[in-house]
Write a protein that holds these residues in place. Structure first.
Motif, short mmCIF file in Angstrom:
data_model
loop_
_atom_site.label_atom_id
_atom_site.label_comp_id
_atom_site.label_asym_id
_atom_site.label_seq_id
_atom_site.Cartn_x
_atom_site.Cartn_y
_atom_site.Cartn_z
N LEU A 248 5.59 1.49 2.22
CA LEU A 248 4.87 0.59 3.10
C LEU A 248 3.90 -0.19 2.23
CD1 LEU A 248 4.43 -0.20 6.08
CD2 LEU A 248 2.69 1.57 6.20
N THR A 249 3.98 -1.51 2.32
CA THR A 249 3.09 -2.34 1.50
C THR A 249 2.38 -3.37 2.37
OG1 THR A 249 4.83 -3.96 1.04
CG2 THR A 249 4.58 -2.15 -0.53
N TYR A 250 1.26 -3.83 1.86
CA TYR A 250 0.54 -4.94 2.48
C TYR A 250 0.18 -5.90 1.37
CZ TYR A 250 -2.73 -7.72 5.09
OH TYR A 250 -3.35 -8.78 5.68
N ASN A 251 0.64 -7.13 1.50
CA ASN A 251 0.44 -8.14 0.44
C ASN A 251 0.91 -7.63 -0.92
OD1 ASN A 251 -0.56 -10.11 2.12
ND2 ASN A 251 -2.70 -9.58 1.76
N GLY A 252 2.02 -6.89 -0.92
CA GLY A 252 2.61 -6.40 -2.15
C GLY A 252 1.95 -5.15 -2.73
N GLN A 253 0.89 -4.67 -2.10
CA GLN A 253 0.20 -3.48 -2.58
C GLN A 253 0.66 -2.25 -1.80
OE1 GLN A 253 -1.89 -3.56 -5.27
NE2 GLN A 253 -1.17 -5.68 -5.34
N PRO A 254 0.90 -1.12 -2.48
CA PRO A 254 1.32 0.09 -1.78
C PRO A 254 0.28 0.52 -0.74
CG PRO A 254 1.51 0.36 -4.15
CD PRO A 254 0.80 -0.93 -3.92
N PHE A 255 0.79 1.05 0.34
CA PHE A 255 -0.04 1.48 1.44
C PHE A 255 0.21 2.97 1.63
CE2 PHE A 255 -1.34 0.70 5.97
CZ PHE A 255 -2.55 0.13 5.65
N GLY A 256 -0.80 3.80 1.71
CA GLY A 256 -0.66 5.24 1.66
C GLY A 256 -0.08 5.94 2.88
N MET A 257 0.12 5.27 3.98
CA MET A 257 0.62 5.95 5.18
C MET A 257 2.10 6.31 5.02
SD MET A 257 0.64 4.63 9.13
CE MET A 257 -1.10 4.27 9.08
N ARG A 258 2.44 7.57 5.31
CA ARG A 258 3.83 8.03 5.17
C ARG A 258 4.47 8.40 6.51
NH1 ARG A 258 4.97 5.58 1.10
NH2 ARG A 258 4.12 6.24 -0.87
N HIS A 259 3.68 8.89 7.47
CA HIS A 259 4.21 9.34 8.76
C HIS A 259 3.33 8.84 9.89
CE1 HIS A 259 6.85 12.20 6.71
NE2 HIS A 259 5.81 12.50 5.97
N MET A 260 3.95 8.67 11.04
CA MET A 260 3.20 8.30 12.22
C MET A 260 3.98 8.75 13.45
SD MET A 260 1.85 4.53 13.45
CE MET A 260 3.39 3.79 13.01
N LEU A 261 3.32 9.40 14.39
CA LEU A 261 3.92 9.84 15.63
C LEU A 261 3.61 8.78 16.69
CD1 LEU A 261 5.44 12.28 16.86
CD2 LEU A 261 3.21 13.11 17.61
#
Length: 97
Positions: A15-28
């Motif tokens: 998951l990225t935002y503006n090409g930067q990695p985003f730390g969220m891996r799971h979501m219910l």
């Protein structure tokens, strides 16, 4: 007409935002919805509307999440429209004349 409920565990491989990695891996996500169908026995129009939300999450609770996390976790309404086709229910034509 009817009601449906779906509970989904969403997994992000990346998951990225503006090409930067985003730390969220799971979501219910919890998704209650209302469904209606109209039409004939073999062709029906289906309309559904519902709410997609993260249980126990509210950005009003003062979480220290970034704006991007809030954008992903915030609740949203959805609507879908589709056709349901049952070919086995088509009228049978007699070959006898």
């Amino acid at each position: 007409m009817g009601l449906a409920y779906r509970l989904t565990n969403v997994t992000f491989e990346s998951l990225t935002y503006n090409g930067q990695p985003f730390g969220m891996r799971h979501m219910l996500r919890s998704e209650p919805s209302f469904i209606g169908r109209v039409g004939s026995s073999y062709l029906q129009l289906q309309v559904a509307t519902g709410l997609s939300l993260v249980p126990n999450y509210s950005n009003a609770k003062g979480y220290a999440d970034t704006r991007y996390v809030r954008d992903i976790k915030d609740s949203s309404w959805y609507t879908s429209v589709g056709l349901v086709f049952y070919p086995h229910r088509l009228p049978k034509h007699s070959k006898d004349k």
